[in-house]
Scaffold this motif. Sequence first.
Motif, PDB file in Angstrom:
ATOM      1  N   GLY A   1       0.829  -1.197   0.000  1.00  0.00           N
ATOM      2  CA  GLY A   1       0.000   0.000   0.000  1.00  0.00           C
ATOM      3  C   GLY A   1       0.860   1.241   0.000  1.00  0.00           C
ATOM      4  O   GLY A   1       1.994   1.214   0.434  1.00  0.00           O
ATOM      5  N   PRO A   2       0.302   2.335  -0.511  1.00  0.00           N
ATOM      6  CA  PRO A   2       1.079   3.552  -0.647  1.00  0.00           C
ATOM      7  C   PRO A   2       1.636   4.062   0.699  1.00  0.00           C
ATOM      8  O   PRO A   2       2.749   4.520   0.765  1.00  0.00           O
ATOM      9  CB  PRO A   2       0.093   4.563  -1.223  1.00  0.00           C
ATOM     10  N   THR A   3       0.841   3.979   1.729  1.00  0.00           N
ATOM     11  CA  THR A   3       1.261   4.557   3.000  1.00  0.00           C
ATOM     12  C   THR A   3       2.410   3.772   3.614  1.00  0.00           C
ATOM     13  O   THR A   3       3.395   4.351   4.042  1.00  0.00           O
ATOM     14  CB  THR A   3       0.082   4.602   3.986  1.00  0.00           C
ATOM     15  N   ALA A   4       2.275   2.461   3.583  1.00  0.00           N
ATOM     16  CA  ALA A   4       3.323   1.635   4.170  1.00  0.00           C
ATOM     17  C   ALA A   4       4.627   1.797   3.389  1.00  0.00           C
ATOM     18  O   ALA A   4       5.699   1.910   3.955  1.00  0.00           O
ATOM     19  CB  ALA A   4       2.908   0.179   4.179  1.00  0.00           C
ATOM     20  N   GLU A   5       4.486   1.850   2.062  1.00  0.00           N
ATOM     21  CA  GLU A   5       5.655   1.994   1.201  1.00  0.00           C
ATOM     22  C   GLU A   5       6.415   3.263   1.564  1.00  0.00           C
ATOM     23  O   GLU A   5       7.621   3.311   1.587  1.00  0.00           O
ATOM     24  CB  GLU A   5       5.163   2.061  -0.236  1.00  0.00           C
ATOM     25  N   ARG A   6       5.653   4.274   1.854  1.00  0.00           N
ATOM     26  CA  ARG A   6       6.198   5.582   2.117  1.00  0.00           C
ATOM     27  C   ARG A   6       6.980   5.628   3.441  1.00  0.00           C
ATOM     28  O   ARG A   6       7.877   6.435   3.612  1.00  0.00           O
ATOM     29  CB  ARG A   6       5.022   6.560   2.121  1.00  0.00           C
ATOM     30  N   SER A   7       6.640   4.750   4.348  1.00  0.00           N
ATOM     31  CA  SER A   7       7.214   4.850   5.682  1.00  0.00           C
ATOM     32  C   SER A   7       8.728   4.669   5.677  1.00  0.00           C
ATOM     33  O   SER A   7       9.395   4.875   6.675  1.00  0.00           O
ATOM     34  CB  SER A   7       6.581   3.829   6.615  1.00  0.00           C
ATOM     35  N   SER A   8       9.286   4.288   4.508  1.00  0.00           N
ATOM     36  CA  SER A   8      10.734   4.152   4.443  1.00  0.00           C
ATOM     37  C   SER A   8      11.426   5.510   4.571  1.00  0.00           C
ATOM     38  O   SER A   8      12.601   5.578   4.851  1.00  0.00           O
ATOM     39  CB  SER A   8      11.141   3.477   3.135  1.00  0.00           C
ATOM     40  N   ASN A   9      10.676   6.592   4.315  1.00  0.00           N
ATOM     41  CA  ASN A   9      11.286   7.915   4.429  1.00  0.00           C
ATOM     42  C   ASN A   9      11.168   8.471   5.843  1.00  0.00           C
ATOM     43  O   ASN A   9      10.101   8.523   6.419  1.00  0.00           O
ATOM     44  CB  ASN A   9      10.620   8.889   3.460  1.00  0.00           C
ATOM     45  N   THR A  10      12.296   8.915   6.348  1.00  0.00           N
ATOM     46  CA  THR A  10      12.320   9.491   7.677  1.00  0.00           C
ATOM     47  C   THR A  10      12.603  10.983   7.550  1.00  0.00           C
ATOM     48  O   THR A  10      12.870  11.476   6.465  1.00  0.00           O
ATOM     49  CB  THR A  10      13.466   8.866   8.486  1.00  0.00           C
ATOM     50  N   PHE A  11      12.554  11.666   8.682  1.00  0.00           N
ATOM     51  CA  PHE A  11      12.882  13.086   8.688  1.00  0.00           C
ATOM     52  C   PHE A  11      14.283  13.298   8.101  1.00  0.00           C
ATOM     53  O   PHE A  11      14.483  14.118   7.224  1.00  0.00           O
ATOM     54  CB  PHE A  11      12.821  13.618  10.123  1.00  0.00           C
ATOM     55  N   PHE A  12      15.240  12.505   8.576  1.00  0.00           N
ATOM     56  CA  PHE A  12      16.608  12.680   8.106  1.00  0.00           C
ATOM     57  C   PHE A  12      16.760  12.235   6.659  1.00  0.00           C
ATOM     58  O   PHE A  12      17.574  12.790   5.921  1.00  0.00           O
ATOM     59  CB  PHE A  12      17.594  11.960   9.030  1.00  0.00           C
ATOM     60  N   GLY A  13      15.941  11.260   6.265  1.00  0.00           N
ATOM     61  CA  GLY A  13      15.931  10.864   4.853  1.00  0.00           C
ATOM     62  C   GLY A  13      15.502  12.037   3.985  1.00  0.00           C
ATOM     63  O   GLY A  13      16.113  12.313   2.954  1.00  0.00           O
ATOM     64  N   ASP A  14      14.457  12.743   4.426  1.00  0.00           N
ATOM     65  CA  ASP A  14      13.982  13.906   3.671  1.00  0.00           C
ATOM     66  C   ASP A  14      15.029  15.011   3.645  1.00  0.00           C
ATOM     67  O   ASP A  14      15.220  15.675   2.627  1.00  0.00           O
ATOM     68  CB  ASP A  14      12.678  14.439   4.283  1.00  0.00           C
ATOM     69  N   VAL A  15      15.705  15.216   4.781  1.00  0.00           N
ATOM     70  CA  VAL A  15      16.787  16.210   4.825  1.00  0.00           C
ATOM     71  C   VAL A  15      17.851  15.842   3.791  1.00  0.00           C
ATOM     72  O   VAL A  15      18.286  16.671   2.991  1.00  0.00           O
ATOM     73  CB  VAL A  15      17.427  16.287   6.232  1.00  0.00           C
ATOM     74  N   TRP A  16      18.209  14.594   3.769  1.00  0.00           N
ATOM     75  CA  TRP A  16      19.276  14.104   2.881  1.00  0.00           C
ATOM     76  C   TRP A  16      18.910  14.302   1.412  1.00  0.00           C
ATOM     77  O   TRP A  16      19.731  14.757   0.608  1.00  0.00           O
ATOM     78  CB  TRP A  16      19.556  12.635   3.220  1.00  0.00           C
ATOM     79  N   VAL A  17      17.673  13.966   1.057  1.00  0.00           N
ATOM     80  CA  VAL A  17      17.212  14.106  -0.323  1.00  0.00           C
ATOM     81  C   VAL A  17      17.360  15.555  -0.788  1.00  0.00           C
ATOM     82  O   VAL A  17      17.846  15.823  -1.892  1.00  0.00           O
ATOM     83  CB  VAL A  17      15.731  13.663  -0.434  1.00  0.00           C
ATOM     84  N   ASN A  18      16.975  16.481   0.074  1.00  0.00           N
ATOM     85  CA  ASN A  18      17.045  17.884  -0.309  1.00  0.00           C
ATOM     86  C   ASN A  18      18.476  18.416  -0.272  1.00  0.00           C
ATOM     87  O   ASN A  18      18.851  19.250  -1.097  1.00  0.00           O
ATOM     88  CB  ASN A  18      16.134  18.718   0.596  1.00  0.00           C
TER      89      ASN A  18
END
Lengths: 355, 306
Positions: free
Chosen positions: B25-42
């Motif tokens: 499901g979309p939501t579970a799939e998404r849970s791989s991203n963390t706050f620090f993951g988002d920081v890293w991507v940007n």
Amino acid sequence: MSSPESDPVGAPSHDGHRPDVNGSTVAEGERAIDIENLQVTYADGTEALRGVDMVVPEGEFFGFLGPNGAGKTTTIKVLATLLAPTSGAVRVNGFNVRAESQQIRESIGYMAQETSIDPELTAQENISFACEAYGVPRGERAQRVSDLLDLVDLTDVADKTAEEFSGGMQKRLDAATALVHQPPLVFLDEPTTGLDPKARNRLWEYFRRINNRGTTIFLTTQYLEEADQLCNRLSVILNGEIVVEGSPADLKRRVGGEILDVEIDTGGGAVDRSVAIATAFEPFADATVERTETGISVTAETARTHGTELLVALRDKGITVTGFNIRAPTLDDVFLAITGEHIEPEQAADEEVSR
Amino acid sequence: MSASSSESTASESLSGDSAAEVAVGPTAERSSNTFFGDVWVNFKRWNLKAVRNPFVLVVSLVQPIIFLFLFTEVFGNVAGEAVNRGIPGITYETYLVPAIAIQVALAAAITSGVGLVNDIENGMYEKVLVTPMNRTAVFVGKTASEVFRIGVQITIILGLGALIGAEIATGVMGALGIIGVGILFSLWFVAFSNTLAILTRDQESTIIGANLLQFPLLFLSSAFLPLGILPGWIQTFARLNPVTYGVDAARSLMLGRDVMTVIELTRFQSVLDGVVPGVAVLAAVDLVFGAVAVYLLSRASSSDVK
């Protein structure tokens, strides 16, 4: 041509079952979009939406039409959680736009009206960034990126920065980035504006395919042909209110009959006289008569059966008929009948609707 | 589309793939991203953009390097004497390098707001708002990339300075300290340039606004000459100018002694007497400007009707 063995625009699930994104009742789950009495009033007092009601069932290819400034983009922005409703209840994929915006963002794709890509990144990097932003699992990213590049025909320029691209290429890249996470619901705000017919056809095919696999599509467009080709159902919005809703065929039937275009020699007030004659023409009791550039256009139930009689009547009154055509109504006629104006893609492209 | 047979192959392979997704499901799939993951991507995205963007490179590195060489070559002899009257036994190169480090921080901070405006103009800002990424993480990642770049650029300046004869009396620890002061200094101007960006939403206005301030801020401070030999009105302005605090703190580290001109502190009896007051003032200025920028940014990214 996209490679047949790998499809980047996967359905959210197979055999029509969508993942139960909200976990609540089935009835709610079947509605991708559920809007009740949505109102949006901007701070300057502009009432952009004045009570919109709309239900889009899952799996539908839904078209949203209306003249510029009617409220199309405002509606899309509310649905994409970019704009909070002033009042009304709005649910997207079963989630409330106010309280559950995060869940909505995870489960929708959004392609804005203005092309939105990072010009300093390459095509490949733009799609990779979107994959990471939407949390596409690491192991699937490389494949997803290359499939999407292939699908939007940018594989050859994958390592070129997007600022070198033509407008059409940028639009295609934008479309690819909106779909990286294979969302069950996709918003496309005028996705093909400014594209050449070949690129447009390719995107159409792409949109049809993702829709065929169960993805709900919410499309706004300036091209009525596009809506006619793609959409199961349409809504027309005017001054912030939905004025008509139905399948393209339904809407065309509402125009009331068929259309007889008559070309005449327009000198010496001939058009005025022709309008008068056609309006008074008895076999067309219910006719509406329009002036056109080259003559008149008559819409009537009996246009096909009595059309030739009108031509004779015109000739008898000394009007030179240079050509005529009887045709079924198009969506443009529907649009004209409802809104009183033709949709003008050229003009629409100039006026940015950024709200 | 080629043939209908390829279509059906595609759907088959597709339904095979998506079978796995139903379970996730979309939501579970998404849970791989963390706050620090988002920081890293940007963080990654803005680093890439910095390398690609000639404006960023020229404004925030080439220009200060030109300053470093022109000032030491043209004014070296004259200014060196003036400097030596206040602080005996140092070259103008040594005196100037901390100021150029601060200039780098200032110039790099301007590009932060310019980056934001570009994002707003090319639609990426809104595109990112629609993603499920944490919005604070998005901003933190972008700022982290700018701070990282400032660190690299100050290192380059210190290296070039050493090449032309400047000496860092406090060694490697002092060099790290200068980088730290430079970063702390940069934050208020990062905040300021982002504030300009949101208020003007226009690339040219942001560049002009921030650049216009850059030179008065630098010249009306202790950056290029000791305050004591500058006209009275400049001294008054310099005491209110964050550049003075940044330069004096960095310069104290460079020289290994307290050369803070505005605030006299003797508590530590060491170079810290010159560093601590500057750091304290900069931290306070950062907080004030940062609060304004965060307020404006969160208002700009909120979905409330405007």
